[in-house]
Enzyme design. Structure first.
Site: not given
Length: 473
Positions: A48, A226
């Site tokens: 990420d 998320e």
């Protein structure tokens, strides 16, 4: 400071002499796939993008990083600094070395506060008695030069009514000057949601305000949200997040996990959505985040949870996307890459094209059926792109794939009512395809070793090519 070294939960503080250099030599033995203009790990795994922020002069780009192998181990934050997205220097890393992050520094975002960069992130910890996850929400304060000043925990457990899956705080400053952050969560009934917390200042205890509701989003089968991100764009409120558990469909939600946006008006703690859509329709895109204090520049992870790639044997895994400028057009988000190109030249899409695998290619489709194939090797491998009956398809069935890649099929499709133009950015094992000026995007990995830069086209089309300038990092 603690030095963690327990299997895959090994911090950089525990590295042995010359360990990373030896791993780097393995990465450098990859002569086919390592990119030239995407941020990629020098060793190990990226996932990420985190803590993205413009400090008034420089962009700070953090990324989840496990340094030692192409696997999800102890997460650190790599730290890049740039003014132009072409040349990058390094800031201090976020290295797990406190008990409130004993099993890794998970995702989060950043704000400017009192002239410092304040990164909010989830500290992954495990309870020794039963190895149960205990999430901690933490802050790390950096000065604008990129120097880490301090770290501390601000929430040391999941709130009542939610499981241990509470993570990825993305902060913002309200019109009243308060700090708020959205936080991905799973309810005790195993459904996904987003929480909103508020603080008066950095010394305040965060208060749980409420859940964030997204009207008209079908949350069926979704077990976790998320990487939430709440911001404004073109006078509208936008919520970006990665819902896990959506059932796969023919033309959307085709991957195992997804990245979605809802655009509309925020009333209280409900987003009245006027449009909901995936941000990307390719094989490999997840966990996007926008740059705070920017004109909404977005990065994503070119990868997905639970996937393996052929490059794993070279001890590197995944990259970030090119930075993308977001705009609001016709009630939807448009994405355009921020990239430096050489001079565009007309090109015939037939035979060999020099440096195709690190080039930009613009093709005028003019809403007519078209099939293109790219690259070729002695095994006959190639990548195919087809447009017919209002559907654009990317086919990587004739490329090298791992079993986990093949598990989720070999073709990705996107509906396009009228296809006028496609812009394709190749970077060795990466392709980012921008449709009709960024109306839709398809981001994917593909693996063709010892390839020739060959192209075939089912018909004559107008096309231009340009070399993409490599980045320095």
């Amino acid at each position: 400071m603690h030095i963690f070294n327990n299997g895959k939960y090994k911090s950089l503080h525990a590295q042995s002499p010359d360990e990373l250099n030896q791993i780097r030599q393995t990465v450098l033995s990859d002569h086919d796939f390592y990119p030239t203009y995407h941020l990629a790990p020098k060793t190990g795994l990226f996932n990420d993008p985190n803590g993205l922020i413009f400090d008034g002069e420089k962009y700070h780009i953090f990324a989840q990083w496990f340094p030692y192998d192409a696997m999800h181990g102890m997460k650190h934050w790599e730290h890049f600094i740039t003014t132009d997205f072409q040349t990058f220097t390094k800031g201090d890393l976020l290295i797990p070395d406190e008990m409130f992050e004993s099993h890794g520094c998970y995702s989060g975002g950043a704000i400017l506060w009192e002239d410092n960069i304040v990164a909010f992130y989830t500290g992954n910890t495990r309870r020794p008695s039963d190895n149960e996850r205990v999430p901690h929400q933490n802050i790390a304060i950096f000065d604008k030069s990129g120097k880490l000043l301090e770290k501390r925990c601000i929430i040391d457990q999941a709130p009542q009514g939610y499981t241990e899956h509470v993570r990825d705080p993305k902060p913002y400053i309200t019109a009243e000057g308060k700090i708020r952050f959205v936080l991905g969560a799973q309810r005790e009934n195993l459904t996904g949601t987003c929480l909103i917390y508020e603080m008066d200042n950095l010394n305040d205890t965060p208060r749980l305000v409420s859940e964030l509701a997204v009207k008209d989003f079908d949350n069926s089968h979704v077990f976790m949200w998320e990487c939430p991100d709440l911001f404004q764009l073109g006078g509208k409120d936008v919520f970006v997040w990665s819902p896990q558990g959506k059932l796969r469909e023919q033309y959307q939600f085709q991957n195992n996990y997804h990245a979605t946006y809802a655009l509309g008006t925020l009333e209280g703690n409900q987003l009245n959505a006027e449009h909901i859509e995936e941000l990307d329709y390719g094989f490999d895109f997840y966990a996007p985040q926008t740059v705070q204090n920017s004109d909404r520049i977005l990065f994503g992870w070119i990868g997905l949870p639970d996937l393996t790639y052929p490059t794993d044997k070279y001890k590197w895994h995944s990259t970030l996307t090119m930075p993308r400028q977001l705009t609001l057009e016709n009630g939807k988000i448009t994405q355009r890459p921020i990239v430096k190109l050489g001079e565009k030249q007309a090109v015939k899409l037939s035979g060999e094209i020099a440096n195709l695998d690190t080039s930009y290619l613009q093709v005028k489709v003019e809403n007519q059926p078209l099939e293109l194939t790219f690259f070729r090797n002695t095994e006959g491998q190639h990548l195919a792109l087809r447009y017919e009956n209002g559907v654009l398809s990317l086919d990587r069935s004739q490329t090298t794939q791992t079993d986990l890649m093949e598990k989720f099929d070999t073709v990705r499709k996107v509906k396009v009512d009228r296809l006028d133009e496609i812009e394709i950015y190749f970077d060795r094992s990466i392709v980012e395809i921008f449709i009709n000026g960024g109306e839709k995007v398809m981001t994917s990995r593909f693996f063709i070793a010892q390839r020739e830069n060959q192209v075939t086209s089912s018909r004559a089309v107008d096309a231009q090519i340009a070399q993409v300038q490599a980045i320095q990092f």
